[in-house]
Design an enzyme around this catalytic site. Structure first.
Site, short mmCIF file in Angstrom:
data_model
loop_
_atom_site.label_atom_id
_atom_site.label_comp_id
_atom_site.label_asym_id
_atom_site.label_seq_id
_atom_site.Cartn_x
_atom_site.Cartn_y
_atom_site.Cartn_z
N CYS A 333 74.36 24.62 -8.07
CA CYS A 333 73.00 24.48 -8.56
C CYS A 333 72.81 23.12 -9.24
O CYS A 333 73.68 22.68 -10.01
CB CYS A 333 72.69 25.61 -9.54
SG CYS A 333 70.96 25.70 -10.02
N ARG A 439 62.59 31.68 -3.66
CA ARG A 439 63.25 31.77 -4.97
C ARG A 439 62.89 30.59 -5.86
O ARG A 439 62.80 30.71 -7.09
CB ARG A 439 64.77 31.82 -4.78
CG ARG A 439 65.54 32.12 -6.05
CD ARG A 439 67.04 32.23 -5.80
NE ARG A 439 67.69 32.92 -6.90
CZ ARG A 439 68.10 32.32 -8.02
NH1 ARG A 439 67.93 31.02 -8.16
NH2 ARG A 439 68.67 33.02 -8.98
#
Length: 526
Positions: A333, A439
């Site tokens: 991430c 998302r």
């Protein structure tokens, strides 16, 4: 000259000193030294008065559901499909099936988890006398098991004629023959009203693979499987319902279109739904949680991801049964780097968990878990469980095939759900929304801004060895800390009996392997 005291008075003299180390609130005082993550601190050891095997890791993962190992696999398309979900549940944890696929495909994965282990199987796959051997073989391939009852009408509550086992069809050459030509008819059955314990005893003594339960007219009403009996023996920690089915969770997005997906998942037997979003404090997620609680009251909802009390309060007020904590801390991430939003994981877990605990809402520390010690630290800071992505992505049970890296190592592909590789991948999502784009609120953007990367992770073998290592490691860690269960760990942290210490950069170097010319870091043996 220093006075030498009577050694027998050591415990009495100790009372003159404040507790060694830091209280958790002092440790995480970001006004003093900034927010911390897992590598920035250690937990001080306590007193060992019990064996590690006596440590219980039982924990709530939602308001209603309890698991025996505080470990979850992430709903990423390179981490959790049905194989991972099945084995995580068997080993005491929970797998969350990703939603980067068509709804029917995701529902089929849920169905495979729910059919994998049962007590009394209330909806067995039933064949009719007209079913062919070829069709029976196709069913075995599809579901991964054999042993199908045959009834007059090919349905439950119809007269039982026989059972077709894998051995009956394995080497039968004519696929057009009806199953009645090969099925076993010398059956051992049990009458309706037989308890599960009684039925298991009949199954043990009969040496049969299946035990049909029939009514007074000989009609099939349910089924018991020897393989399920063996699973009970081999997997004592398994996350199961009272019906003995494995616990199953799956992710959906915040989009209205996923209400149809949710219905399919519920019809397949879903127990827990995870509303999957990189930033959970949105009107879309709040509306979805309220919709689920109103229309599917028997399904528990985990909301997230969040990192602040304010975010937590909004989702708790909407009806969330559990919360997922973490924003930008995952190994694949880059949200914190790109969006300048997020929070160091240790600070986030403590802040949100302490608040959510006041409402009886369990939390899941999601992201930033690089090793076994990080799992323990997440639990110590108040999380009920820890969610893992990259740690499980290289296992046999994760989706995808192994390949050889340029360095000659066996690896598997791993990608963050915010990576361009996921957002632009149409092969998995089909005609539906791309789960990665959904998302990260990017599905309608002309320019996709990546919040994750794609790469690979080294082979970790099967989770049937790896997860037991994690469980045993957490047990030994709690033994070192001096607590016998997770409730005692959290209570000790809150009341200050479990203490912490900050780690300087030099301390972190000291606490890792150092000073060796070469070394082999083998984490476990089994």
């Amino acid at each position: 000259m220093v006075e030498i005291l009577d050694y027998t008075k050591a415990l009495e003299v100790l009372k003159e000193y404040p507790g060694d180390g830091l209280h958790v609130d002092t440790l995480l005082d970001s006004d003093s030294h900034g927010a911390l993550t897992y590598n920035d601190f250690l937990i001080l050891p306590g007193s060992i008065t019990f064996p590690a095997s006596d440590v219980s890791l039982e924990t709530r993962v939602t308001r209603r559901f309890t698991i025996k190992a505080p470990l979850l696999s992430s709903p990423m398309d390179t981490v959790t499909e049905h194989s991972m979900a099945i084995h995580m549940a068997l080993l005491g944890g929970l797998g969350v099936i990703h939603n980067n696929c068509p709804p029917d495909e995701q529902a089929e994965m849920v169905r495979k988890v729910k059919r994998y282990e049962n007590g009394f199987i209330q909806d067995p796959i039933v064949l009719s006398p007209e079913t062919t051997v070829g069709e029976a073989k196709e069913l075995k391939t599809k579901w991964g098991f054999g042993g199908f009852p045959v009834t007059e009408k090919g349905t439950l509550h119809s007269k039982l004629l026989g059972i077709v086992t894998s051995r009956d069809i394995q080497f039968h050459k004519n696929h057009e023959d009806p199953v009645t030509a090969v099925m076993a008819t010398d059956l051992v059955t049990a009458p309706a009203g037989t308890t599960l314990a009684e039925a298991n005893e009949v199954l043990r003594s009969s040496k049969k693979g299946k035990l049909p339960i029939v009514d007074k007219d000989g009609s099939l009403i349910s089924l018991l499987s020897r393989s399920d009996l063996m699973k009970n023996i081999h997997y004592p920690l398994a996350s199961k319902l009272p019906s003995k089915q494995l616990l199953c969770a799956a992710a959906i997005s915040t989009h209205d279109a996923d209400k149809v997906r949710l219905q399919k998942l519920v019809d397949a037997g879903l127990d827990i739904v995870v509303v999957d979003s990189s930033q959970g404090h949105s009107t879309f997620q709040i509306a979805m949680i309220k919709y689920i609680k109103q229309n599917f009251p028997d399904i528990d909802v985990i909301g997230g991801n969040i990192v602040t009390r304010e975010q937590a309060a909004a989702l708790i007020a909407a009806g969330a049964d559990g919360l997922r904590i973490g924003m930008g801390s995952g190994s694949a991430c880059i949200t914190q780097e790109v969006m300048a939003a997020g929070r160091p994981q240790a600070a986030a877990v403590r802040s949100v968990s302490a608040f959510a605990a006041r409402f009886g809402v369990p939390t899941i520390a999601d992201g930033g878990v690089q090793n076994l010690g990080h799992i323990v630290k997440g639990l110590a800071l108040g999380a009920s469980a820890v969610m893992m992505g990259s740690l499980l992505a290289g296992t046999t049970e994760s989706p995808g095939e192994y390949f050889m890296s340029s360095e000659g190592q066996l690896v598997k592909a791993f990608r963050g759900m915010g990576s361009i590789a996921v957002m632009e991948d149409k092969s998995k999502s089909g005609a539906g929304n791309n789960a990665g784009a959904s998302r990260y609120f990017s599905e309608n953007d002309k320019v996709k801004v990546a919040q994750g990367v794609a790469g690979s992770v080294i082979d970790r073998g099967s989770i049937t060895q790896y997860v037991p290592y994690l469980v045993a490691g957490v047990q030994h860690s709690l033994q070192d800390i001096g607590v016998q269960n997770l409730d005692a760990l959290r209570e000790g942290v809150n009341n200050g009996t479990v203490r912490f210490e900050m780690r300087s950069a030099s301390a972190q170097t000291e606490g890792n392997v150092h000073g060796l010319h070469t070394h082999e870091k083998k984490l476990y043996s089994s």
